[in-house]
Design an enzyme around this catalytic site. Structure first.
Site, short mmCIF file in Angstrom:
data_model
loop_
_atom_site.label_atom_id
_atom_site.label_comp_id
_atom_site.label_asym_id
_atom_site.label_seq_id
_atom_site.Cartn_x
_atom_site.Cartn_y
_atom_site.Cartn_z
N CYS A 279 0.83 -1.20 0.00
CA CYS A 279 0.00 0.00 0.00
C CYS A 279 0.87 1.25 0.00
O CYS A 279 0.44 2.30 -0.43
CB CYS A 279 -0.93 -0.02 1.20
SG CYS A 279 -0.05 -0.41 2.71
N GLU A 381 -4.99 2.97 -8.18
CA GLU A 381 -4.02 2.01 -7.64
C GLU A 381 -3.99 0.75 -8.50
O GLU A 381 -5.03 0.13 -8.74
CB GLU A 381 -4.40 1.65 -6.21
CG GLU A 381 -3.39 0.74 -5.54
CD GLU A 381 -3.81 0.36 -4.13
OE1 GLU A 381 -4.93 -0.16 -3.95
OE2 GLU A 381 -3.01 0.60 -3.20
N GLU A 460 -2.77 3.33 13.24
CA GLU A 460 -2.39 2.03 13.77
C GLU A 460 -0.94 2.10 14.26
O GLU A 460 -0.19 2.98 13.87
CB GLU A 460 -2.51 0.97 12.68
CG GLU A 460 -3.93 0.81 12.17
CD GLU A 460 -4.14 -0.49 11.43
OE1 GLU A 460 -4.25 -1.53 12.08
OE2 GLU A 460 -4.19 -0.45 10.19
P1 NAD Z 1 -9.94 -6.55 -0.22
O1 NAD Z 1 -10.65 -5.30 0.12
O2 NAD Z 1 -10.39 -7.32 -1.39
O3 NAD Z 1 -10.00 -7.57 1.00
C1 NAD Z 1 -9.56 -7.20 2.30
C2 NAD Z 1 -10.27 -8.08 3.31
O4 NAD Z 1 -11.66 -7.76 3.31
C3 NAD Z 1 -10.18 -9.58 3.00
O5 NAD Z 1 -10.02 -10.30 4.20
C4 NAD Z 1 -11.54 -9.85 2.38
O6 NAD Z 1 -11.92 -11.20 2.49
C5 NAD Z 1 -12.44 -8.95 3.21
N1 NAD Z 1 -13.72 -8.63 2.58
C6 NAD Z 1 -14.02 -8.63 1.25
N2 NAD Z 1 -15.31 -8.29 1.07
C7 NAD Z 1 -15.84 -8.07 2.30
C8 NAD Z 1 -17.13 -7.68 2.77
N3 NAD Z 1 -18.13 -7.46 1.93
N4 NAD Z 1 -17.30 -7.55 4.08
C9 NAD Z 1 -16.28 -7.74 4.95
N5 NAD Z 1 -15.06 -8.13 4.57
C10 NAD Z 1 -14.82 -8.28 3.25
O7 NAD Z 1 -8.39 -6.17 -0.34
P2 NAD Z 1 -7.18 -7.12 -0.77
O8 NAD Z 1 -7.29 -7.33 -2.25
O9 NAD Z 1 -7.07 -8.30 0.13
O10 NAD Z 1 -5.92 -6.19 -0.44
C11 NAD Z 1 -5.39 -5.27 -1.34
C12 NAD Z 1 -5.77 -3.86 -0.93
O11 NAD Z 1 -5.36 -3.63 0.40
C13 NAD Z 1 -5.09 -2.79 -1.74
O12 NAD Z 1 -6.01 -1.80 -2.13
C14 NAD Z 1 -4.07 -2.19 -0.79
O13 NAD Z 1 -3.72 -0.86 -1.03
C15 NAD Z 1 -4.75 -2.35 0.50
N6 NAD Z 1 -3.80 -2.31 1.60
C16 NAD Z 1 -3.76 -1.19 2.37
C17 NAD Z 1 -2.86 -1.09 3.42
C18 NAD Z 1 -2.83 0.15 4.26
O14 NAD Z 1 -2.37 0.06 5.38
N7 NAD Z 1 -3.30 1.28 3.80
C19 NAD Z 1 -2.02 -2.14 3.70
C20 NAD Z 1 -2.08 -3.27 2.91
C21 NAD Z 1 -2.99 -3.35 1.86
#
Ligand code: NAD
Length: 479
Positions: A279, A381, A460
Protein backbone atom coordinates in the site's frame (compact mmCIF):
# COMPACT_ATOMS: atom_id res chain seq x y z
CA UNK A 1 -6.66 -29.59 6.80
CA UNK A 2 -5.96 -26.44 8.80
CA UNK A 3 -8.98 -25.61 10.95
CA UNK A 4 -10.53 -22.49 12.40
CA UNK A 5 -9.98 -21.61 16.05
CA UNK A 6 -13.26 -20.93 17.82
CA UNK A 7 -13.59 -20.81 21.61
CA UNK A 8 -10.24 -22.51 22.07
CA UNK A 9 -11.11 -25.47 19.80
CA UNK A 10 -9.92 -26.28 16.29
CA UNK A 11 -13.12 -26.50 14.26
CA UNK A 12 -13.80 -27.90 10.77
CA UNK A 13 -15.24 -25.52 8.19
CA UNK A 14 -18.26 -25.97 5.96
CA UNK A 15 -15.92 -26.13 2.97
CA UNK A 16 -12.24 -25.65 2.38
CA UNK A 17 -9.98 -23.54 0.22
CA UNK A 18 -6.71 -24.52 -1.37
CA UNK A 19 -3.76 -22.26 -0.66
CA UNK A 20 -1.68 -22.15 -3.87
CA UNK A 21 1.95 -21.07 -4.29
CA UNK A 22 2.01 -18.29 -6.94
CA UNK A 23 5.64 -19.12 -7.77
CA UNK A 24 4.61 -22.66 -8.70
CA UNK A 25 0.90 -23.22 -9.12
CA UNK A 26 1.37 -27.01 -8.93
CA UNK A 27 2.42 -26.57 -5.29
CA UNK A 28 -0.45 -26.66 -2.77
CA UNK A 29 0.57 -25.02 0.52
CA UNK A 30 -2.40 -26.60 2.29
CA UNK A 31 -6.15 -26.99 2.57
CA UNK A 32 -7.73 -24.42 4.89
CA UNK A 33 -11.15 -24.64 6.50
CA UNK A 34 -13.68 -22.01 5.47
CA UNK A 35 -16.24 -20.94 8.05
CA UNK A 36 -19.79 -19.91 7.23
CA UNK A 37 -21.88 -17.15 8.81
CA UNK A 38 -23.10 -19.36 11.65
CA UNK A 39 -19.55 -20.34 12.62
CA UNK A 40 -18.53 -16.69 12.47
CA UNK A 41 -21.37 -15.95 14.93
CA UNK A 42 -20.08 -18.72 17.20
CA UNK A 43 -16.70 -17.01 17.19
CA UNK A 44 -18.37 -13.75 18.23
CA UNK A 45 -20.26 -15.66 20.99
CA UNK A 46 -16.92 -16.97 22.26
CA UNK A 47 -15.21 -13.58 22.13
CA UNK A 48 -18.17 -11.98 23.90
CA UNK A 49 -18.13 -14.62 26.66
CA UNK A 50 -14.37 -14.25 27.15
CA UNK A 51 -14.37 -10.45 27.28
CA UNK A 52 -15.32 -9.98 30.95
CA UNK A 53 -12.42 -11.96 32.36
CA UNK A 54 -9.83 -10.88 29.76
CA UNK A 55 -10.69 -7.21 30.16
CA UNK A 56 -9.94 -7.64 33.89
CA UNK A 57 -6.76 -9.68 33.36
CA UNK A 58 -3.56 -8.28 34.80
CA UNK A 59 -1.04 -6.46 32.63
CA UNK A 60 1.42 -9.21 33.59
CA UNK A 61 -0.89 -11.89 32.16
CA UNK A 62 -1.18 -10.00 28.87
CA UNK A 63 2.53 -9.29 28.78
CA UNK A 64 3.37 -12.95 29.26
CA UNK A 65 1.15 -14.13 26.39
CA UNK A 66 2.24 -11.44 23.93
CA UNK A 67 5.91 -11.72 24.82
CA UNK A 68 5.83 -15.51 24.46
CA UNK A 69 4.12 -15.18 21.08
CA UNK A 70 6.70 -12.60 19.94
CA UNK A 71 9.56 -14.83 21.06
CA UNK A 72 8.21 -17.86 19.21
CA UNK A 73 7.57 -15.86 16.02
CA UNK A 74 11.13 -14.52 16.08
CA UNK A 75 12.65 -17.91 16.87
CA UNK A 76 10.78 -19.45 13.91
CA UNK A 77 11.21 -16.57 11.48
CA UNK A 78 13.10 -18.58 8.84
CA UNK A 79 10.43 -21.30 8.80
CA UNK A 80 7.48 -18.88 8.93
CA UNK A 81 9.15 -16.65 6.34
CA UNK A 82 9.41 -19.64 4.04
CA UNK A 83 5.67 -20.31 4.47
CA UNK A 84 4.87 -16.64 3.84
CA UNK A 85 7.02 -16.44 0.69
CA UNK A 86 5.45 -19.67 -0.51
CA UNK A 87 1.84 -18.54 -0.09
CA UNK A 88 2.15 -14.83 -1.00
CA UNK A 89 5.09 -14.71 -3.42
CA UNK A 90 7.28 -12.02 -1.84
CA UNK A 91 10.97 -12.93 -1.80
CA UNK A 92 12.39 -14.96 1.06
CA UNK A 93 14.39 -12.06 2.59
CA UNK A 94 11.29 -9.83 2.43
CA UNK A 95 9.13 -12.58 3.95
CA UNK A 96 11.58 -13.31 6.77
CA UNK A 97 11.77 -9.56 7.43
CA UNK A 98 7.99 -9.38 7.66
CA UNK A 99 7.90 -12.25 10.16
CA UNK A 100 10.61 -10.59 12.27
CA UNK A 101 8.54 -7.43 12.26
CA UNK A 102 5.45 -9.35 13.41
CA UNK A 103 7.46 -10.78 16.31
CA UNK A 104 8.79 -7.35 17.26
CA UNK A 105 5.24 -5.94 17.22
CA UNK A 106 4.08 -8.57 19.74
CA UNK A 107 7.00 -7.74 22.01
CA UNK A 108 6.36 -3.98 21.70
CA UNK A 109 2.71 -4.41 22.68
CA UNK A 110 3.65 -6.80 25.49
CA UNK A 111 5.44 -3.77 26.94
CA UNK A 112 2.53 -1.47 26.17
CA UNK A 113 0.25 -3.71 28.27
CA UNK A 114 2.44 -2.80 31.25
CA UNK A 115 2.80 0.86 30.33
CA UNK A 116 -0.91 1.78 30.22
CA UNK A 117 -1.15 5.06 32.07
CA UNK A 118 -3.92 7.49 32.88
CA UNK A 119 -4.17 11.03 34.18
CA UNK A 120 -4.97 12.22 37.67
CA UNK A 121 -6.13 15.83 37.80
CA UNK A 122 -7.41 18.23 40.39
CA UNK A 123 -10.98 19.21 39.64
CA UNK A 124 -12.12 22.78 39.14
CA UNK A 125 -14.41 22.02 42.09
CA UNK A 126 -12.90 21.92 45.60
CA UNK A 127 -12.23 18.48 47.07
CA UNK A 128 -12.90 16.61 43.82
CA UNK A 129 -10.31 14.45 41.98
CA UNK A 130 -10.60 13.55 38.34
CA UNK A 131 -9.16 10.33 36.89
CA UNK A 132 -8.88 9.77 33.17
CA UNK A 133 -8.34 6.11 32.27
CA UNK A 134 -8.53 3.87 29.23
CA UNK A 135 -10.62 0.72 28.96
CA UNK A 136 -10.85 -1.92 26.22
CA UNK A 137 -13.70 -1.44 23.76
CA UNK A 138 -14.95 -5.05 23.77
CA UNK A 139 -15.04 -7.63 20.97
CA UNK A 140 -13.11 -6.42 17.94
CA UNK A 141 -13.33 -7.79 14.42
CA UNK A 142 -10.09 -7.69 12.45
CA UNK A 143 -10.28 -7.98 8.66
CA UNK A 144 -6.96 -8.19 6.82
CA UNK A 145 -5.66 -8.20 3.21
CA UNK A 146 -3.33 -10.63 1.45
CA UNK A 147 -0.22 -8.53 0.94
CA UNK A 148 1.19 -8.69 4.48
CA UNK A 149 -0.13 -12.06 5.65
CA UNK A 150 1.49 -11.97 9.10
CA UNK A 151 2.48 -8.34 9.82
CA UNK A 152 -0.99 -6.82 9.37
CA UNK A 153 -2.79 -9.43 11.51
CA UNK A 154 0.01 -8.90 14.08
CA UNK A 155 -0.29 -5.12 14.18
CA UNK A 156 -4.01 -5.36 14.79
CA UNK A 157 -4.03 -8.38 17.11
CA UNK A 158 -1.21 -7.38 19.43
CA UNK A 159 -2.68 -4.01 20.53
CA UNK A 160 -6.21 -5.44 20.62
CA UNK A 161 -5.11 -8.11 23.12
CA UNK A 162 -2.64 -5.90 24.99
CA UNK A 163 -5.40 -3.45 25.90
CA UNK A 164 -7.83 -6.17 27.02
CA UNK A 165 -10.11 -6.68 24.02
CA UNK A 166 -11.18 -10.04 22.66
CA UNK A 167 -10.79 -10.75 18.97
CA UNK A 168 -12.25 -12.42 15.92
CA UNK A 169 -9.73 -12.36 13.04
CA UNK A 170 -10.78 -12.89 9.44
CA UNK A 171 -7.64 -13.09 7.29
CA UNK A 172 -7.56 -12.74 3.51
CA UNK A 173 -8.79 -15.81 1.67
CA UNK A 174 -5.65 -15.99 -0.51
CA UNK A 175 -3.10 -16.29 2.30
CA UNK A 176 -4.59 -18.13 5.31
CA UNK A 177 -1.33 -19.98 6.13
CA UNK A 178 0.50 -17.25 8.01
CA UNK A 179 -2.63 -16.23 9.94
CA UNK A 180 -3.21 -19.87 10.88
CA UNK A 181 0.39 -20.14 12.13
CA UNK A 182 -0.16 -17.01 14.22
CA UNK A 183 -3.37 -18.48 15.66
CA UNK A 184 -1.53 -21.68 16.56
CA UNK A 185 1.20 -19.68 18.31
CA UNK A 186 -1.28 -17.55 20.27
CA UNK A 187 -3.34 -20.60 21.20
CA UNK A 188 -0.28 -22.24 22.76
CA UNK A 189 0.98 -19.00 24.32
CA UNK A 190 -1.60 -19.26 27.10
CA UNK A 191 -4.58 -17.17 25.99
CA UNK A 192 -7.81 -18.19 27.74
CA UNK A 193 -10.34 -19.79 25.39
CA UNK A 194 -12.41 -17.42 23.28
CA UNK A 195 -10.07 -14.44 23.73
CA UNK A 196 -8.73 -14.94 20.22
CA UNK A 197 -10.72 -16.61 17.44
CA UNK A 198 -9.67 -17.29 13.86
CA UNK A 199 -12.37 -17.56 11.20
CA UNK A 200 -11.08 -18.09 7.70
CA UNK A 201 -13.73 -17.68 5.04
CA UNK A 202 -15.25 -15.44 2.43
CA UNK A 203 -15.36 -11.71 3.02
CA UNK A 204 -18.97 -11.39 1.96
CA UNK A 205 -20.01 -14.16 4.37
CA UNK A 206 -17.73 -14.19 7.41
CA UNK A 207 -16.75 -10.52 7.08
CA UNK A 208 -20.37 -9.44 6.87
CA UNK A 209 -21.19 -11.15 10.18
CA UNK A 210 -18.44 -9.16 11.89
CA UNK A 211 -19.65 -5.92 10.34
CA UNK A 212 -23.29 -6.47 11.31
CA UNK A 213 -23.21 -8.27 14.67
CA UNK A 214 -24.12 -5.69 17.35
CA UNK A 215 -21.80 -7.42 19.84
CA UNK A 216 -18.72 -6.48 17.77
CA UNK A 217 -17.74 -3.11 19.21
CA UNK A 218 -15.13 -2.21 16.62
CA UNK A 219 -13.77 -3.20 13.22
CA UNK A 220 -10.17 -2.67 12.17
CA UNK A 221 -9.93 -3.15 8.42
CA UNK A 222 -7.09 -3.08 5.92
CA UNK A 223 -7.82 -3.69 2.25
CA UNK A 224 -9.25 -2.05 -0.83
CA UNK A 225 -11.19 1.20 -0.97
CA UNK A 226 -14.29 -0.57 -2.28
CA UNK A 227 -14.44 -2.98 0.67
CA UNK A 228 -13.47 -0.22 3.10
CA UNK A 229 -16.51 1.76 2.03
CA UNK A 230 -18.74 -1.24 2.80
CA UNK A 231 -17.11 -1.56 6.21
CA UNK A 232 -17.69 2.12 6.92
CA UNK A 233 -21.35 2.03 5.85
CA UNK A 234 -22.10 -1.09 7.91
CA UNK A 235 -20.34 0.23 11.02
CA UNK A 236 -21.95 3.66 10.81
CA UNK A 237 -25.38 2.07 10.45
CA UNK A 238 -25.00 0.57 13.93
CA UNK A 239 -22.59 3.17 15.37
CA UNK A 240 -19.70 0.74 15.79
CA UNK A 241 -16.16 2.06 15.99
CA UNK A 242 -14.09 1.51 12.86
CA UNK A 243 -10.66 2.11 11.45
CA UNK A 244 -9.78 1.77 7.74
CA UNK A 245 -6.42 1.47 5.97
CA UNK A 246 -6.93 1.33 2.23
CA UNK A 247 -5.24 2.11 -1.07
CA UNK A 248 -2.44 4.40 -2.13
CA UNK A 249 -1.00 6.12 -5.19
CA UNK A 250 2.14 7.24 -3.45
CA UNK A 251 4.43 9.78 -5.10
CA UNK A 252 8.21 9.85 -4.98
CA UNK A 253 9.77 13.15 -6.05
CA UNK A 254 13.31 13.30 -7.44
CA UNK A 255 14.83 16.79 -7.46
CA UNK A 256 17.76 18.04 -9.54
CA UNK A 257 19.98 18.14 -6.44
CA UNK A 258 19.24 14.51 -5.44
CA UNK A 259 21.97 11.94 -5.00
CA UNK A 260 21.29 9.88 -8.13
CA UNK A 261 22.14 6.53 -6.51
CA UNK A 262 19.85 7.22 -3.54
CA UNK A 263 17.02 8.34 -5.81
CA UNK A 264 17.22 5.26 -8.04
CA UNK A 265 17.50 2.85 -5.10
CA UNK A 266 14.47 4.39 -3.41
CA UNK A 267 12.35 4.35 -6.57
CA UNK A 268 13.27 0.77 -7.50
CA UNK A 269 12.79 -0.50 -3.95
CA UNK A 270 9.47 1.12 -3.19
CA UNK A 271 8.05 0.85 -6.71
CA UNK A 272 8.95 -2.74 -7.51
CA UNK A 273 9.98 -4.75 -4.46
CA UNK A 274 7.34 -7.04 -2.95
CA UNK A 275 6.12 -7.09 -6.57
CA UNK A 276 4.72 -3.56 -6.07
CA UNK A 277 2.04 -5.09 -3.85
CA UNK A 278 2.47 -2.69 -0.95
CA UNK A 279 0.00 0.00 0.00
CA UNK A 280 3.02 2.27 0.53
CA UNK A 281 4.59 1.49 -2.88
CA UNK A 282 5.80 4.50 -4.90
CA UNK A 283 3.77 4.01 -8.03
CA UNK A 284 4.25 7.61 -9.22
CA UNK A 285 7.75 9.00 -9.64
CA UNK A 286 7.99 12.73 -10.34
CA UNK A 287 11.31 13.95 -11.69
CA UNK A 288 12.53 17.51 -12.28
CA UNK A 289 14.04 18.50 -15.63
CA UNK A 290 17.71 18.85 -14.64
CA UNK A 291 18.14 15.23 -13.49
CA UNK A 292 15.49 13.63 -15.69
CA UNK A 293 17.72 12.15 -18.45
CA UNK A 294 20.32 10.75 -16.03
CA UNK A 295 17.69 9.39 -13.67
CA UNK A 296 15.72 7.67 -16.44
CA UNK A 297 18.82 6.11 -18.00
CA UNK A 298 19.74 4.62 -14.62
CA UNK A 299 16.15 3.50 -13.91
CA UNK A 300 15.83 1.68 -17.25
CA UNK A 301 19.13 -0.08 -16.68
CA UNK A 302 18.22 -1.12 -13.11
CA UNK A 303 14.70 -2.18 -14.08
CA UNK A 304 15.97 -4.39 -16.89
CA UNK A 305 18.53 -5.98 -14.54
CA UNK A 306 15.97 -7.04 -11.89
CA UNK A 307 15.57 -10.79 -11.60
CA UNK A 308 11.94 -11.90 -11.60
CA UNK A 309 11.75 -15.48 -10.42
CA UNK A 310 10.52 -17.98 -7.83
CA UNK A 311 10.11 -16.10 -4.53
CA UNK A 312 12.20 -18.64 -2.64
CA UNK A 313 15.15 -18.87 -5.03
CA UNK A 314 18.34 -17.15 -3.88
CA UNK A 315 19.00 -14.06 -6.02
CA UNK A 316 15.37 -13.34 -6.88
CA UNK A 317 14.66 -9.60 -6.71
CA UNK A 318 10.96 -9.80 -7.48
CA UNK A 319 8.65 -12.75 -6.88
CA UNK A 320 5.43 -13.48 -8.75
CA UNK A 321 2.18 -11.55 -8.63
CA UNK A 322 -0.08 -13.02 -5.94
CA UNK A 323 -2.63 -14.67 -8.24
CA UNK A 324 -4.14 -14.84 -11.70
CA UNK A 325 -6.74 -12.13 -10.99
CA UNK A 326 -4.15 -9.61 -9.78
CA UNK A 327 -1.90 -10.43 -12.76
CA UNK A 328 -4.82 -9.76 -15.12
CA UNK A 329 -5.42 -6.42 -13.35
CA UNK A 330 -1.74 -5.44 -13.69
CA UNK A 331 -1.71 -6.32 -17.39
CA UNK A 332 -4.94 -4.43 -17.96
CA UNK A 333 -3.44 -1.27 -16.43
CA UNK A 334 -0.31 -1.70 -18.56
CA UNK A 335 -2.53 -1.85 -21.65
CA UNK A 336 -4.61 1.15 -20.50
CA UNK A 337 -1.46 3.24 -19.94
CA UNK A 338 -0.21 2.44 -23.44
CA UNK A 339 -3.61 3.19 -24.94
CA UNK A 340 -3.62 6.57 -23.14
CA UNK A 341 -0.26 7.46 -24.69
CA UNK A 342 2.31 6.52 -22.03
CA UNK A 343 5.60 5.00 -23.21
CA UNK A 344 6.61 1.63 -21.81
CA UNK A 345 10.33 2.18 -21.21
CA UNK A 346 11.03 -1.23 -19.65
CA UNK A 347 9.37 -4.49 -18.61
CA UNK A 348 5.64 -5.07 -18.43
CA UNK A 349 5.67 -8.60 -19.84
CA UNK A 350 3.97 -11.59 -18.24
CA UNK A 351 6.11 -14.70 -17.96
CA UNK A 352 4.40 -18.03 -17.54
CA UNK A 353 7.30 -19.87 -15.85
CA UNK A 354 10.16 -19.46 -13.39
CA UNK A 355 13.78 -20.07 -14.40
CA UNK A 356 13.27 -23.63 -13.11
CA UNK A 357 10.24 -24.18 -15.35
CA UNK A 358 7.61 -23.84 -12.60
CA UNK A 359 4.29 -22.36 -13.78
CA UNK A 360 3.53 -19.10 -11.99
CA UNK A 361 2.21 -15.54 -12.26
CA UNK A 362 5.37 -13.71 -13.24
CA UNK A 363 5.49 -10.15 -14.52
CA UNK A 364 8.58 -8.12 -15.37
CA UNK A 365 8.43 -4.72 -13.60
CA UNK A 366 6.95 -2.04 -15.83
CA UNK A 367 8.38 1.46 -16.12
CA UNK A 368 6.28 4.09 -17.91
CA UNK A 369 7.43 7.52 -19.11
CA UNK A 370 5.60 10.37 -20.86
CA UNK A 371 2.70 10.12 -18.44
CA UNK A 372 0.39 12.99 -17.54
CA UNK A 373 -1.52 13.61 -14.29
CA UNK A 374 -4.92 12.77 -15.77
CA UNK A 375 -3.96 9.31 -17.01
CA UNK A 376 -5.54 6.42 -15.12
CA UNK A 377 -2.07 5.02 -14.43
CA UNK A 378 -1.46 8.15 -12.33
CA UNK A 379 -4.82 8.17 -10.58
CA UNK A 380 -5.81 4.58 -9.78
CA UNK A 381 -4.02 2.01 -7.64
CA UNK A 382 -2.66 -0.85 -9.78
CA UNK A 383 -1.15 -2.83 -6.87
CA UNK A 384 1.54 -4.36 -9.07
CA UNK A 385 5.15 -3.71 -10.15
CA UNK A 386 4.29 -0.65 -12.22
CA UNK A 387 5.90 2.80 -11.96
CA UNK A 388 4.72 5.77 -13.98
CA UNK A 389 7.10 8.70 -14.32
CA UNK A 390 6.02 12.32 -14.66
CA UNK A 391 8.33 15.20 -15.53
CA UNK A 392 8.22 18.49 -13.62
CA UNK A 393 9.84 21.88 -14.31
CA UNK A 394 10.83 22.56 -10.71
CA UNK A 395 10.18 21.75 -7.04
CA UNK A 396 6.89 23.65 -6.86
CA UNK A 397 5.44 21.81 -9.82
CA UNK A 398 6.72 18.48 -8.47
CA UNK A 399 5.05 19.10 -5.09
CA UNK A 400 1.77 20.02 -6.79
CA UNK A 401 1.89 16.84 -8.88
CA UNK A 402 2.74 14.75 -5.81
CA UNK A 403 -0.36 16.06 -4.00
CA UNK A 404 -2.60 15.71 -7.05
CA UNK A 405 -4.19 12.43 -5.96
CA UNK A 406 -7.26 11.29 -4.06
CA UNK A 407 -4.96 9.18 -1.83
CA UNK A 408 -2.63 10.25 0.98
CA UNK A 409 -0.79 7.33 2.56
CA UNK A 410 2.94 7.90 1.96
CA UNK A 411 4.95 10.50 0.06
CA UNK A 412 8.69 10.61 -0.60
CA UNK A 413 11.39 12.91 -1.89
CA UNK A 414 15.04 12.53 -2.90
CA UNK A 415 16.92 15.78 -2.35
CA UNK A 416 20.08 17.12 -0.73
CA UNK A 417 18.41 20.48 -0.08
CA UNK A 418 17.46 21.06 3.55
CA UNK A 419 15.07 23.77 2.40
CA UNK A 420 13.18 21.49 0.02
CA UNK A 421 13.20 18.51 2.41
CA UNK A 422 11.77 20.69 5.19
CA UNK A 423 9.15 22.23 2.93
CA UNK A 424 8.14 18.82 1.56
CA UNK A 425 7.71 17.30 5.04
CA UNK A 426 5.35 20.16 5.87
CA UNK A 427 3.38 20.25 2.63
CA UNK A 428 3.12 16.65 1.42
CA UNK A 429 -0.53 15.64 1.88
CA UNK A 430 0.17 12.21 3.33
CA UNK A 431 0.21 10.43 6.67
CA UNK A 432 3.86 9.39 6.24
CA UNK A 433 6.67 11.35 4.55
CA UNK A 434 10.08 9.94 3.67
CA UNK A 435 13.19 11.97 2.77
CA UNK A 436 15.90 10.05 0.90
CA UNK A 437 14.19 6.80 1.89
CA UNK A 438 11.76 4.52 0.05
CA UNK A 439 8.08 5.25 0.76
CA UNK A 440 7.63 1.57 1.59
CA UNK A 441 9.32 0.17 4.68
CA UNK A 442 8.34 1.69 8.00
CA UNK A 443 9.23 1.25 11.65
CA UNK A 444 6.98 -0.86 13.87
CA UNK A 445 6.93 1.38 16.95
CA UNK A 446 5.54 4.60 15.43
CA UNK A 447 2.15 5.51 13.96
CA UNK A 448 1.18 4.13 10.57
CA UNK A 449 -1.59 5.48 8.40
CA UNK A 450 -2.67 8.05 5.88
CA UNK A 451 -5.15 10.76 5.05
CA UNK A 452 -7.53 11.66 2.22
CA UNK A 453 -8.89 8.49 0.54
CA UNK A 454 -6.24 6.18 2.03
CA UNK A 455 -7.29 5.94 5.65
CA UNK A 456 -10.09 6.67 8.06
CA UNK A 457 -10.04 6.79 11.82
CA UNK A 458 -7.18 6.64 14.32
CA UNK A 459 -3.65 5.58 13.36
CA UNK A 460 -2.39 2.03 13.77
CA UNK A 461 0.81 0.88 15.50
CA UNK A 462 3.02 2.45 18.11
CA UNK A 463 1.45 4.17 21.09
CA UNK A 464 -1.24 5.64 18.83
CA UNK A 465 -2.82 2.17 18.51
CA UNK A 466 -4.46 2.78 21.90
CA UNK A 467 -6.75 5.36 20.28
CA UNK A 468 -8.68 2.66 18.46
CA UNK A 469 -8.42 -0.26 20.87
CA UNK A 470 -9.42 1.65 24.00
CA UNK A 471 -12.11 4.05 25.08
CA UNK A 472 -11.53 6.84 27.57
CA UNK A 473 -13.29 7.08 30.92
CA UNK A 474 -13.36 10.20 33.09
CA UNK A 475 -14.14 9.45 36.76
CA UNK A 476 -14.89 12.12 39.45
CA UNK A 477 -14.46 11.45 43.17
CA UNK A 478 -15.50 13.70 46.04
CA UNK A 479 -13.04 12.96 48.80
P1 NAD B 1 -9.94 -6.55 -0.22
O1 NAD B 1 -10.65 -5.30 0.12
O2 NAD B 1 -10.39 -7.32 -1.39
O3 NAD B 1 -10.00 -7.57 1.00
C1 NAD B 1 -9.56 -7.20 2.30
C2 NAD B 1 -10.27 -8.08 3.31
O4 NAD B 1 -11.66 -7.76 3.31
C3 NAD B 1 -10.18 -9.58 3.00
O5 NAD B 1 -10.02 -10.30 4.20
C4 NAD B 1 -11.54 -9.85 2.38
O6 NAD B 1 -11.92 -11.20 2.49
C5 NAD B 1 -12.44 -8.95 3.21
N1 NAD B 1 -13.72 -8.63 2.58
C6 NAD B 1 -14.02 -8.63 1.25
N2 NAD B 1 -15.31 -8.29 1.07
C7 NAD B 1 -15.84 -8.07 2.30
C8 NAD B 1 -17.13 -7.68 2.77
N3 NAD B 1 -18.13 -7.46 1.93
N4 NAD B 1 -17.30 -7.55 4.08
C9 NAD B 1 -16.28 -7.74 4.95
N5 NAD B 1 -15.06 -8.13 4.57
C10 NAD B 1 -14.82 -8.28 3.25
O7 NAD B 1 -8.39 -6.17 -0.34
P2 NAD B 1 -7.18 -7.12 -0.77
O8 NAD B 1 -7.29 -7.33 -2.25
O9 NAD B 1 -7.07 -8.30 0.13
O10 NAD B 1 -5.92 -6.19 -0.44
C11 NAD B 1 -5.39 -5.27 -1.34
C12 NAD B 1 -5.77 -3.86 -0.93
O11 NAD B 1 -5.36 -3.63 0.40
C13 NAD B 1 -5.09 -2.79 -1.74
O12 NAD B 1 -6.01 -1.80 -2.13
C14 NAD B 1 -4.07 -2.19 -0.79
O13 NAD B 1 -3.72 -0.86 -1.03
C15 NAD B 1 -4.75 -2.35 0.50
N6 NAD B 1 -3.80 -2.31 1.60
C16 NAD B 1 -3.76 -1.19 2.37
C17 NAD B 1 -2.86 -1.09 3.42
C18 NAD B 1 -2.83 0.15 4.26
O14 NAD B 1 -2.37 0.06 5.38
N7 NAD B 1 -3.30 1.28 3.80
C19 NAD B 1 -2.02 -2.14 3.70
C20 NAD B 1 -2.08 -3.27 2.91
C21 NAD B 1 -2.99 -3.35 1.86
Amino acid sequence: MYKNLINGEWVDGVRSSRNINPSDTRDVVGEYAQADASQARSAVDAAQAAFGAWSQSTPQQRFDVLDAAGNEIIARKAELGNLLAREEGKTLPEAIGEVGRAGAIFKFFAGEALRQAGDLLASVRPGVRVEVTREPIGVVGLITPWNFPIAIPAWKLAPALAFGNTVVLKPADLVPGSAWALADILHRAGLPKGVFNLVMGRGAEVGTVLLEDPRVAGISFTGSVATGQKVAAACLARMAKFQLEMGGKNPFVVLDDADLGVAVNCAINSGFFSTGQRCTASSRVIVTDGIYERFMAAMVERTNALKVDDARLAGTDIGPVVDEKQLAQDLEYIAIAQAEGATLAAGGRAQSHSSQGAPGYYLTPALFTDTTPGMRINREEVFGPVISVQRAKNYDEALALANDTPFGLASGIATTSLKHATHYKQHAQAGMVMVNLPTAGVDYHVPFGGRKGSSYGPREQGRHAAEFYTTVKTAYTQA
